[in-house]
Design a protein around this motif. Structure first.
Motif, mmCIF file in Angstrom:
data_model
loop_
_atom_site.group_PDB
_atom_site.id
_atom_site.type_symbol
_atom_site.label_atom_id
_atom_site.label_comp_id
_atom_site.label_asym_id
_atom_site.label_seq_id
_atom_site.Cartn_x
_atom_site.Cartn_y
_atom_site.Cartn_z
ATOM 1 N N VAL A 123 0.749 -1.191 0.272
ATOM 2 C CA VAL A 123 0.169 0.025 -0.044
ATOM 3 C C VAL A 123 0.739 1.275 -0.084
ATOM 4 C CG1 VAL A 123 -1.374 1.075 1.796
ATOM 5 C CG2 VAL A 123 -2.004 -1.325 1.318
ATOM 6 N N LYS A 124 0.445 2.347 -0.653
ATOM 7 C CA LYS A 124 0.860 3.858 -1.271
ATOM 8 C C LYS A 124 1.064 4.299 0.533
ATOM 9 C CE LYS A 124 1.696 4.541 -5.302
ATOM 10 N NZ LYS A 124 1.380 5.071 -7.116
ATOM 11 N N VAL A 125 1.888 5.022 0.678
ATOM 12 C CA VAL A 125 2.173 5.605 2.179
ATOM 13 C C VAL A 125 2.398 7.310 1.858
ATOM 14 C CG1 VAL A 125 2.954 5.443 4.245
ATOM 15 C CG2 VAL A 125 2.718 3.672 3.300
ATOM 16 N N VAL A 126 1.616 8.522 2.004
ATOM 17 C CA VAL A 126 2.362 9.445 2.049
ATOM 18 C C VAL A 126 2.043 9.790 4.053
ATOM 19 C CG1 VAL A 126 2.376 11.519 2.050
ATOM 20 C CG2 VAL A 126 0.691 9.826 0.187
ATOM 21 N N TYR A 127 3.850 10.377 4.000
ATOM 22 C CA TYR A 127 4.567 10.243 5.853
ATOM 23 C C TYR A 127 5.295 11.642 5.539
ATOM 24 C CZ TYR A 127 7.004 9.536 9.896
ATOM 25 O OH TYR A 127 7.232 9.299 11.113
ATOM 26 N N VAL A 128 4.564 12.266 6.724
ATOM 27 C CA VAL A 128 4.690 13.543 6.956
ATOM 28 C C VAL A 128 5.175 14.005 7.906
ATOM 29 C CG1 VAL A 128 3.557 16.394 7.147
ATOM 30 C CG2 VAL A 128 2.571 14.264 6.104
ATOM 31 N N LEU A 191 7.312 12.965 3.705
ATOM 32 C CA LEU A 191 7.346 15.033 2.682
ATOM 33 C C LEU A 191 7.718 15.397 4.429
ATOM 34 C CD1 LEU A 191 3.805 14.805 1.594
ATOM 35 C CD2 LEU A 191 5.988 15.361 0.266
ATOM 36 N N PHE A 192 7.579 16.576 4.366
ATOM 37 C CA PHE A 192 7.783 17.361 5.660
ATOM 38 C C PHE A 192 7.133 18.334 6.039
ATOM 39 C CE2 PHE A 192 12.051 15.119 4.089
ATOM 40 C CZ PHE A 192 12.572 14.891 5.283
ATOM 41 N N PHE A 193 7.071 19.241 7.168
ATOM 42 C CA PHE A 193 5.357 20.270 7.263
ATOM 43 C C PHE A 193 6.434 21.017 7.224
ATOM 44 C CE2 PHE A 193 3.945 22.910 10.316
ATOM 45 C CZ PHE A 193 3.052 22.975 10.418
ATOM 46 N N GLU A 194 7.785 21.560 7.492
ATOM 47 C CA GLU A 194 8.186 22.504 6.789
ATOM 48 C C GLU A 194 8.401 23.019 5.596
ATOM 49 O OE1 GLU A 194 8.703 21.430 10.781
ATOM 50 O OE2 GLU A 194 9.516 20.661 8.548
ATOM 51 N N ASP A 195 8.370 22.135 4.720
ATOM 52 C CA ASP A 195 8.729 21.939 2.612
ATOM 53 C C ASP A 195 6.833 22.707 2.642
ATOM 54 O OD1 ASP A 195 11.110 21.741 3.358
ATOM 55 O OD2 ASP A 195 10.566 19.590 2.537
ATOM 56 N N GLU A 288 20.866 10.675 8.895
ATOM 57 C CA GLU A 288 20.648 11.702 7.749
ATOM 58 C C GLU A 288 19.636 12.050 7.175
ATOM 59 O OE1 GLU A 288 18.743 9.190 3.705
ATOM 60 O OE2 GLU A 288 20.953 8.853 3.768
ATOM 61 N N LEU A 289 18.118 12.421 8.098
ATOM 62 C CA LEU A 289 16.940 13.604 8.204
ATOM 63 C C LEU A 289 17.055 14.389 9.055
ATOM 64 C CD1 LEU A 289 14.289 10.769 9.705
ATOM 65 C CD2 LEU A 289 14.913 12.607 7.213
ATOM 66 N N THR A 290 17.411 15.390 8.518
ATOM 67 C CA THR A 290 17.217 17.220 8.653
ATOM 68 C C THR A 290 16.480 17.896 9.123
ATOM 69 O OG1 THR A 290 17.953 18.053 6.688
ATOM 70 C CG2 THR A 290 19.979 17.095 8.138
ATOM 71 N N PHE A 291 15.910 18.239 9.890
ATOM 72 C CA PHE A 291 14.646 19.223 10.370
ATOM 73 C C PHE A 291 14.955 20.754 10.462
ATOM 74 C CE2 PHE A 291 14.054 14.676 11.012
ATOM 75 C CZ PHE A 291 12.171 14.949 10.025
#
Length: 295
Positions: A123-128, A191-195, A288-291
């Protein structure tokens, strides 16, 4: 007269080591019978990371930008919340029974508790994901108004619990990292909330590409407008004002409170920020995630 038991503010219950709202923990058994469909789409987030926002964007995409169709029911009916359960309200599994395909589904569950069927069906997932400090502040306010949570206590004590992963759904750090790792082997749009705050249209187009869909530019503009914080805050189909007061008390705080990036600066003390930064550096080492902390 029989006294009605006060169902508010129960302590968290642990399921496979993950602390959950008591009623949500009770829903985990029935959730094992859930069967995913290949055309389902899962919206996954750690709480207070833009879940309702991306849910409304996706429903508008599925309705080809027709806002009237998106007013057909509250967002929690249009996008069933898999693990939801609360006194006097239909559970997520009950809501699912009346949801036609293709279905939009929502969860905050870490991978340890996610129904395997969602992974098996690819199942495709959109993660924020959202900056941890803003999540902590928003979550603290949400604990106050959402009475299914335990009493939040002081901000300082809540922040310590957040850093230790002793709030509902456990560790933010583990959540954002494990879903990021999953994106290497599973169809996950991360995805990132800030973007999304910086350029909503750009992120909506990313979602469209991920779904293999296209919409006219003016439709994308309309979706961006209708899903802005200002518009959603006054929309009863997205602002959770239709939820019973014994579950969410909007007199304490609105569900849609501020919806900005960098709001943590209004709440964190210098000492709290220093302590949080040290803890963050340790727990996110090698990731490697940066916020971004603000726009």
């Amino acid at each position: 007269m029989e006294l009605i038991q006060d169902t508010s503010r129960p302590p968290l219950e642990y399921v496979k080591g993950v602390p959950l709202i008591k009623y949500f923990a009770e829903a985990m058994g029935p959730l094992q019978s859930f069967k995913a469909r290949p055309d389902d789409l899962l919206i996954s987030t750690y709480p207070k990371s833009g879940t309702t926002w991306v849910s409304e964007i996706l429903d508008m995409i599925y309705q080809a930008g027709d806002q009237q169709k998106c007013l057909r029911a509250p967002i929690y009916i249009r996008v069933p919340f898999l693990e939801f359960k609360a006194p006097g309200a239909p559970s997520g599994m009950e809501t699912l029974k009346d949801t036609p395909s293709p279905r939009l589904l929502k969860t905050h569950l870490p991978l340890a508790l996610l129904p395997q069927t969602l992974l098996d069906q690819k199942v495709k997932v959109v993660y924020v994901a959202r900056n941890a400090k803003d999540v902590a502040v928003s979550y603290y306010n949400f604990y106050h108004m959402a009475r299914v949570h335990p009493e939040p206590g002081t901000w300082d004590s809540f922040l310590e619990k957040f850093m230790a992963g002793k709030v509902s759904y456990g560790s933010w750090y583990q959540h954002v990292r494990e879903w990021w790792e999953l994106s290497r082997t599973h169809p996950v749009l991360y995805l990132f909330f800030e973007d999304m705050k910086e350029n909503p249209k750009r992120e909506i187009k990313k979602i469209l590409e991920f779904l293999g869909r296209s919409l006219p530019e003016e439709t994308v503009d309309r979706i961006a407008h209708c899903t802005s914080f200002k518009e959603m805050k006054k929309n009863p189909m997205t602002n959770y004002s239709t939820i019973p007061e014994n579950i969410m008390d909007h007199n304490v705080s609105p569900f849609m409170r501020r919806g900005v990036a960098g709001d943590w600066k209004t709440t964190f003390t210098v000492a709290q920020n220093e302590r949080f930064e040290a803890d963050y550096a340790e727990k996110m080492a090698g990731c490697e995630l940066t916020f971004r902390s603000e726009l």
